[in-house]
Design a protein around this motif. Structure first.
Motif, mmCIF file in Angstrom:
data_model
loop_
_atom_site.group_PDB
_atom_site.id
_atom_site.type_symbol
_atom_site.label_atom_id
_atom_site.label_comp_id
_atom_site.label_asym_id
_atom_site.label_seq_id
_atom_site.Cartn_x
_atom_site.Cartn_y
_atom_site.Cartn_z
ATOM 1 N N SER A 40 26.337 41.208 16.281
ATOM 2 C CA SER A 40 26.411 40.901 14.655
ATOM 3 C C SER A 40 27.626 41.190 14.062
ATOM 4 C CB SER A 40 25.407 41.675 14.167
ATOM 5 O OG SER A 40 25.396 41.493 12.656
ATOM 6 N N VAL A 41 28.359 41.986 14.614
ATOM 7 C CA VAL A 41 29.824 42.271 14.122
ATOM 8 C C VAL A 41 30.605 40.834 14.476
ATOM 9 C CG1 VAL A 41 31.968 43.180 14.281
ATOM 10 C CG2 VAL A 41 29.930 44.578 14.003
ATOM 11 N N ARG A 89 29.829 50.360 10.064
ATOM 12 C CA ARG A 89 29.597 51.243 9.178
ATOM 13 C C ARG A 89 28.138 50.626 8.649
ATOM 14 N NH1 ARG A 89 35.556 53.320 7.790
ATOM 15 N NH2 ARG A 89 35.467 55.123 9.770
ATOM 16 N N GLU A 90 27.757 49.512 8.062
ATOM 17 C CA GLU A 90 26.503 48.892 7.602
ATOM 18 C C GLU A 90 25.639 48.770 8.612
ATOM 19 O OE1 GLU A 90 27.886 45.243 5.916
ATOM 20 O OE2 GLU A 90 28.527 46.437 3.938
ATOM 21 N N ALA A 149 41.082 41.732 10.027
ATOM 22 C CA ALA A 149 39.906 42.002 11.190
ATOM 23 C C ALA A 149 39.642 43.370 11.229
ATOM 24 C CB ALA A 149 40.490 41.175 12.230
ATOM 25 N N ARG A 150 40.596 44.222 11.430
ATOM 26 C CA ARG A 150 40.269 45.469 11.837
ATOM 27 C C ARG A 150 39.476 46.216 10.837
ATOM 28 N NH1 ARG A 150 42.190 50.926 11.831
ATOM 29 N NH2 ARG A 150 44.003 50.484 10.245
ATOM 30 N N HIS A 151 39.645 46.226 9.561
ATOM 31 C CA HIS A 151 39.115 46.900 8.557
ATOM 32 C C HIS A 151 37.655 46.198 8.326
ATOM 33 C CE1 HIS A 151 42.307 49.636 7.335
ATOM 34 N NE2 HIS A 151 42.988 48.490 7.382
ATOM 35 N N LEU A 152 37.646 44.997 8.431
ATOM 36 C CA LEU A 152 36.350 44.296 8.392
ATOM 37 C C LEU A 152 35.370 44.672 9.435
ATOM 38 C CD1 LEU A 152 34.347 42.271 6.826
ATOM 39 C CD2 LEU A 152 35.610 40.467 8.078
ATOM 40 N N GLY A 191 29.159 58.186 13.881
ATOM 41 C CA GLY A 191 28.121 59.489 14.070
ATOM 42 C C GLY A 191 28.703 60.321 15.321
ATOM 43 N N ASP A 192 27.965 61.277 15.518
ATOM 44 C CA ASP A 192 28.295 61.897 16.685
ATOM 45 C C ASP A 192 27.974 61.548 18.058
ATOM 46 O OD1 ASP A 192 28.681 64.314 14.673
ATOM 47 O OD2 ASP A 192 26.515 64.664 14.874
ATOM 48 N N ARG A 193 27.242 60.486 18.412
ATOM 49 C CA ARG A 193 27.122 60.071 19.688
ATOM 50 C C ARG A 193 27.253 58.457 20.004
ATOM 51 N NH1 ARG A 193 20.720 61.380 20.719
ATOM 52 N NH2 ARG A 193 21.313 60.082 22.620
#
Length: 602
Positions: A431-432, A424-425, A415-418, A390-392
């Motif tokens: 949590s990530v 983004r979810e 790992a990077r793409h996950l 997003g913007d911020r």
């Protein structure tokens, strides 16, 4: 001038080659401070020729003198001999001397008394050197040669005698002499050592054009006046890879002549007669050429041509020896092609493992320094990313997968793409890390079942965080967590440094591990430094760079530098800390809050 002493054993030639190659390569990479119109560069061709001739002289000394050997190499810069004043040309000379302690024993393979031409042992030196000779002293015999290049290129051979002290100089000879016709006797006497030298010189080459260049210079003028090597192409047909001639003036026209009539079929029999090219030059009696197939593992790779003025008669011994050389050339070409193919595939895959660029963060300067350890790699076990949400809001990460093999590299991409997908979810930092840990643990368990204990032990250290920027508030709000990773360091404007996160468990060990993040303000002028263990564990003897808060000291020393300059400062400090090469991937990520710009009109 540099000198190296060597014992008279089978390793002497190899040691001499390494010494001369290292010295000339270093000088070629770092030309004199006075470089200008009067200083020429040392070309790669000049280096290869010097290494080749050094090997020839040292082998002779080991075989016939049997004493300890001194190899001396020096580089001379100046205008080319015979050049006129004001000419904007430069020359570089490489002089190599090989001395033994058996002056009473003459040089074997020196000048033939009947013809005045160089004998078997020094034919190569005679053909390629600008000048060469033998100096006798009461306790030392020295065989020397001089190579010369103009404006970075070897000059054609011209007669020149190197100035010597007032001692007896025996038979100085200039390059370009025709090879003598007693190849069979030479093959019987020196064939085994020649084949061993050929194998060693070709074994370390991973470029097929360099393989053919070395092979041609090894065969000319020992066995022929000229040599040409054709290599097969992927799309069919043949390409002329290398042409070499004792008379360098004939190389270009000979290449053009051969390319006008390329071979359409492979040669199947060693010593097959080949049409004589008109531009190869010949005595009034004509010339002859023979072809040898380049075949290994039932794979046709090309054709090797040998040409000789007059009749090129080869005994069974010589034919067998050339066949052996052709097999070694073919194997080296195949190895080089496999390496090139594998490297191309690896690089194509590696380019997808890292982001093309770092996202630009409003109010925060970012910089990355990334050095994979593996030779020829653009990606190793370390990986990084900075991407917008997003913007911020921006996310950043710096990770390290255990190991440096292709399987470890595949984990970096996963790992990077996950992480991007989870962010983004809507998952936060804690949590990530928790979900990535679960995925890593499950994959390790599956790999363990399929491939054994070693295949399952893929662990990941990761530093992951978020930056939130309020357009009306200078600086940024940072949330970060470290999973088995060196903690990030927070540098305040007063010079204080504090760890910005607590150490926690590696990812992939225990699927039930819970991770906690730290949140703080990154005020204008403050810096967050993130590194991998390639920096913190850089060794010097028994010490590591981060012992006694060494990394904190490095960060304080770089206070006041911008993000890019600070990242480079840390990289340089890691390299300078140890005396040897860096033994791990090395990554540095710098996030630096920028002070708001004040409009002078306000």
């Amino acid at each position: 001038m540099s000198r190296k002493g060597l014992p008279a054993n089978q390793l002497a030639a190899s040691g001499a080659r390494k010494f001369v190659r290292a010295l000339l390569t270093e000088r070629a990479a770092a030309p004199p401070a006075t470089a200008g119109p009067g200083v020429a560069a040392i070309s790669s061709e000049l280096i290869h020729t010097a290494v080749l001739l050094t090997s020839e002289l040292v082998t002779n000394a080991v075989m016939y003198a049997g004493t300890d050997i001194d190899v001396t190499c020096r580089i001379e810069h100046g205008p080319p001999p015979g050049s006129e004043a004001g000419e904007d040309r430069a020359t570089v000379g490489v002089v190599v001397e090989v001395s033994d302690r058996h002056p009473s024993r003459g040089v074997r393979g020196g000048v033939d008394a009947r013809t005045g031409e160089p004998g078997y042992g020094l034919q190569l030196v005679s053909a390629l050197a600008e000048s060469w000779g033998v100096t006798y002293r009461p306790a030392v015999k020295t065989v020397w040669f001089r190579l010369e290049g103009t404006e970075g290129r070897p000059r054609p051979a011209t007669p020149e005698r190197r100035p010597e002290p007032p001692v007896r100089l025996a038979h100085p000879v200039t390059g370009g002499g025709r090879v003598l016709g007693h190849a069979a006797e030479w093959a019987d006497r020196g064939g085994p050592s020649f084949l061993a030298e050929t194998s060693e010189l070709l074994a370390g080459q991973l470029d097929q054009d360099m393989v053919t260049a070395l092979a041609a210079q090894l065969l000319v003028p020992r066995l022929a006046d000229w040599c040409a090597i054709w290599l097969t192409c992927e799309g069919g047909g043949m390409q002329l890879s290398r042409v070499w001639h004792v008379d360098e003036r004939r190389i270009t026209p000979l290449r053009a002549d051969l390319e006008r009539d390329p071979p359409t079929d492979m040669v199947r029999t060693a010593g097959t007669p080949w049409p004589w090219p008109e531009t190869a030059g010949a005595t009034p009696g004509g010339g002859s050429a023979l072809a040898f197939p380049l075949v290994t593992r039932d794979t046709d790779l090309g054709i090797l041509l040998l040409g000789r003025a007059g009749q090129l008669r080869m005994t069974d011994t010589v034919v067998r020896m050339v066949e052996d050389v052709a097999r070694r050339v073919a194997q080296a070409v195949l190895t080089a092609r496999q390496y090139t193919r594998q490297t191309s595939i690896s690089l194509a895959l590696q380019r997808r493992q890292l982001p093309a660029s770092l996202a630009s963060i409003v109010g925060v300067d970012t910089a990355i320094v990334y050095e994979p350890h593996g030779e020829g790699q653009t990606v190793g076990g370390d990986f990084y990313d900075v991407f917008p949400m997003g913007d911020r809001r921006w996310c950043f990460l710096l990770g390290d997968v255990q190991g440096k093999d292709p399987e470890a590299m595949s984990v970096t991409g996963l790992a990077r793409h996950l992480v991007r997908l989870l962010a983004r979810e809507g998952h936060g930092v804690e949590s990530v890390l928790g979900r990535l840990n679960l995925a890593m643990a499950e994959e390790s368990a599956e790999a363990l079942e399929l491939g054994g204990e070693q295949a399952g032990s893929r662990f990941l250290s990761l530093l992951y965080g978020e930056l939130e920027v309020d357009p009306g508030v200078p600086g940024a709000r940072c949330t970060v967590a470290s999973a088995g990773h060196p903690p990030p360091l927070h540098l305040f404007v007063d010079g204080t440094v504090e760890p910005a996160a607590d150490p926690q468990m590696l990812l992939g060990i225990d699927e039930g591990t819970e991770y906690h993040a730290s949140t703080f303000a990154l005020a204008p002028g403050e810096t967050l430094l993130c590194v991998t263990d390639g920096v913190t564990e850089r060794r010097c003897g028994n010490w590591q760079l981060d012992d006694n808060d060494g990394l904190i000291g490095v960060l304080k020393d770089g206070m006041g530098l911008g993000a890019k300059a600070l990242a480079e400062h840390v990289r340089r400090a890691a390299h300078d800390f140890g005396t040897g090469p860096v033994e791990d991937d090395l990554s540095v990520l710098v996030l630096q809050a920028v002070a708001p710009t004040v409009d002078p009109k306000l």
